[in-house]
Write a protein that holds these residues in place. Structure first.
Motif, PDB file in Angstrom:
ATOM      1  N   LEU A 190       0.811  -1.212   0.000  1.00  0.00           N
ATOM      2  CA  LEU A 190       0.000   0.000   0.000  1.00  0.00           C
ATOM      3  C   LEU A 190       0.852   1.273   0.000  1.00  0.00           C
ATOM      4  O   LEU A 190       0.542   2.228  -0.742  1.00  0.00           O
ATOM      5  N   PRO A 191       1.945   1.351   0.764  1.00  0.00           N
ATOM      6  CA  PRO A 191       2.770   2.577   0.738  1.00  0.00           C
ATOM      7  C   PRO A 191       3.370   2.892  -0.630  1.00  0.00           C
ATOM      8  O   PRO A 191       3.732   4.048  -0.898  1.00  0.00           O
ATOM      9  N   ARG A 192       3.467   1.906  -1.519  1.00  0.00           N
ATOM     10  CA  ARG A 192       4.084   2.124  -2.827  1.00  0.00           C
ATOM     11  C   ARG A 192       3.301   3.107  -3.689  1.00  0.00           C
ATOM     12  O   ARG A 192       3.847   3.658  -4.652  1.00  0.00           O
ATOM     13  N   VAL A 193       2.004   3.319  -3.368  1.00  0.00           N
ATOM     14  CA  VAL A 193       1.190   4.223  -4.182  1.00  0.00           C
ATOM     15  C   VAL A 193       0.850   5.521  -3.451  1.00  0.00           C
ATOM     16  O   VAL A 193       0.129   6.356  -3.979  1.00  0.00           O
ATOM     17  N   LEU A 194       1.375   5.703  -2.236  1.00  0.00           N
ATOM     18  CA  LEU A 194       1.014   6.874  -1.443  1.00  0.00           C
ATOM     19  C   LEU A 194       2.042   7.991  -1.576  1.00  0.00           C
ATOM     20  O   LEU A 194       3.255   7.736  -1.569  1.00  0.00           O
ATOM     21  N   PRO A 195       1.594   9.247  -1.647  1.00  0.00           N
ATOM     22  CA  PRO A 195       2.527  10.370  -1.542  1.00  0.00           C
ATOM     23  C   PRO A 195       3.201  10.356  -0.173  1.00  0.00           C
ATOM     24  O   PRO A 195       2.666   9.797   0.797  1.00  0.00           O
ATOM     25  N   GLN A 196       4.369  10.979  -0.066  1.00  0.00           N
ATOM     26  CA  GLN A 196       5.135  10.945   1.179  1.00  0.00           C
ATOM     27  C   GLN A 196       4.412  11.612   2.349  1.00  0.00           C
ATOM     28  O   GLN A 196       4.695  11.303   3.509  1.00  0.00           O
ATOM     29  N   ASN A 197       3.464  12.492   2.065  1.00  0.00           N
ATOM     30  CA  ASN A 197       2.775  13.196   3.154  1.00  0.00           C
ATOM     31  C   ASN A 197       1.492  12.502   3.599  1.00  0.00           C
ATOM     32  O   ASN A 197       0.714  13.055   4.357  1.00  0.00           O
ATOM     33  N   CYS A 198       1.282  11.266   3.113  1.00  0.00           N
ATOM     34  CA  CYS A 198       0.050  10.535   3.447  1.00  0.00           C
ATOM     35  C   CYS A 198       0.360   9.214   4.135  1.00  0.00           C
ATOM     36  O   CYS A 198       1.403   8.600   3.910  1.00  0.00           O
ATOM     37  N   THR A 199      -0.572   8.795   4.964  1.00  0.00           N
ATOM     38  CA  THR A 199      -0.504   7.476   5.581  1.00  0.00           C
ATOM     39  C   THR A 199      -1.869   6.822   5.488  1.00  0.00           C
ATOM     40  O   THR A 199      -2.902   7.507   5.499  1.00  0.00           O
ATOM     41  N   ALA A 200      -1.885   5.498   5.358  1.00  0.00           N
ATOM     42  CA  ALA A 200      -3.134   4.750   5.224  1.00  0.00           C
ATOM     43  C   ALA A 200      -3.474   4.076   6.542  1.00  0.00           C
ATOM     44  O   ALA A 200      -2.628   3.399   7.138  1.00  0.00           O
ATOM     45  N   HIS A 201      -4.690   4.300   7.015  1.00  0.00           N
ATOM     46  CA  HIS A 201      -5.179   3.653   8.229  1.00  0.00           C
ATOM     47  C   HIS A 201      -6.212   2.598   7.838  1.00  0.00           C
ATOM     48  O   HIS A 201      -7.279   2.929   7.313  1.00  0.00           O
TER      49      HIS A 201
END
Length: 344
Positions: free
Chosen positions: A255-266
């Motif tokens: 999941l982190p592979r598609v996220l911008p650096q300023n975002c986190t997935a909960h």
């Protein structure tokens, strides 16, 4: 004088290879797309890019099946590992918005068993049909002494195309966006070194009924789900901000592979029920929750990121396409250098 030798005496049967090509031609023919020029048998396969693309970008992916093949050898089940092979590459290029165009495979063995190879490549063709991808060629390599008797290796690659302005990069993902999870068919093609170790240790009855009328053996070997057709249909109707194919590394690492650096997935672990296979693996292997989420897909094969006000409509659309969809959680602003995925 020494006796005259042939290639067959050295372990390579050219006639068997020719029989295999004839066997698989009908399967490959069913996968062909209008862009394909010519059929099997040439030194290279020709595919043109459709004239409906103004600024086309090619997207490619390559993969294998991993140690799931060891179970196929041990259990003499070869008809679905080809689907796994296609899915590993096609699902990968799909997450960037690409429509899969064509697929090529590489089948290598020590001694060619035509019936077994036919079953494998028939599965590859089925995977291509399921994803609308043309099987335009491949390579069958018979290499005596390279592989144990009865074993083979598989690799493949897919090429797709996407309009440049429609590439899905994840860079538009923002806090408040929603995570939608699409159900997997099982373990897909990842984590099988651990699965095999657990089976060796637990020594279960593989042919006893296990889940939904299927045996444990059937549940473990179930092929990877292909998401191309429903997601391509969804891309035409909705803005999809990002997608993650949940393969090796599980939810935690993909999941982190598609996220911008300023975002986190909960991710809310209670938003879906972990399928029985993963519950069994966790119990028999005494596996910690964090290890489960970074090894297996745990029942979620693809994650889609959508704007908050579009998420429910998109989820309903995907359900109409035959997918089981869960609202997994949300995107939040990242605090400092915190991990980009939280599962609780």
């Amino acid at each position: 004088m020494n006796a005259s030798l042939s290639y067959r005496d050295a372990g390579v049967d050219i006639d068997a290879g020719d029989r295999l090509v004839e066997n698989i031609k009908p399967f490959a023919k069913r996968t062909l797309r209008p862009e394909v020029l010519g059929g099997l048998g040439g030194f290279g396969a020709l595919v043109e890019i459709g004239k409906n693309y103004r600024n086309p970008v090619l997207v490619s992916g390559t993969d294998g099946v991993g140690t799931k093949l060891k179970l196929a050898f041990d259990w003499d089940l070869h008809d679905t590992v080809g689907i796994d092979l296609v899915a590993m590459s096609v699902n990968d290029i799909l997450v960037q918005g690409a429509e899969p165009l064509f697929f090529l495979d590489y089948f290598a063995c020590g001694k060619l068993d035509v019936d077994r190879a036919t079953a494998v490549i028939k599965g590859i063709a089925q995977g291509c049909e399921q994803s609308g991808c043309a099987l335009i060629g491949g390579e069958t390599a018979e290499m005596p002494g390279m592989y144990p008797e009865g074993e083979y290796d598989l690799a493949g690659f897919a090429v797709g195309v996407v309009e440049k302005e429609r590439i899905i990069s994840g860079q538009n993902i923002r806090a408040g966006d929603v995570l939608l999870g699409l159900a997997s068919n099982g373990a897909h093609s990842n984590g099988y070194s651990l699965i095999r170790k657990i089976i060796d240790r637990a020594q279960p009855d593989l042919d006893a009924e296990f889940d939904g009328g299927k045996t444990l053996r059937q549940t473990v070997i179930a092929p990877t789900r292909l998401y191309a057709k429903p997601l391509l249909a969804a891309m035409k109707e909705f803005e999809i901000k990002g997608m993650a194919h949940i393969t090796g590394g599980g939810i935690s690492e993909n999941l982190p592979r598609v996220l911008p650096q300023n975002c986190t997935a909960h991710v809310d672990a209670k938003s879906w029920e972990m399928p029985k296979l993963f519950q069994w693996l966790q119990k028999e292997g005494n596996i910690a929750a964090a290890e489960m989420y970074r090894t297996f897909n745990c029942g979620i094969g693809m994650i889609v990121v959508a704007a908050h006000d579009k998420a429910e409509v998109l989820a309903d659309f995907l359900r109409q396409q035959g997918e089981t969809v869960y609202r997994l959680g949300e995107i939040r602003e990242r605090q400092g250098d915190e991990h980009q995925t939280h599962i609780a």
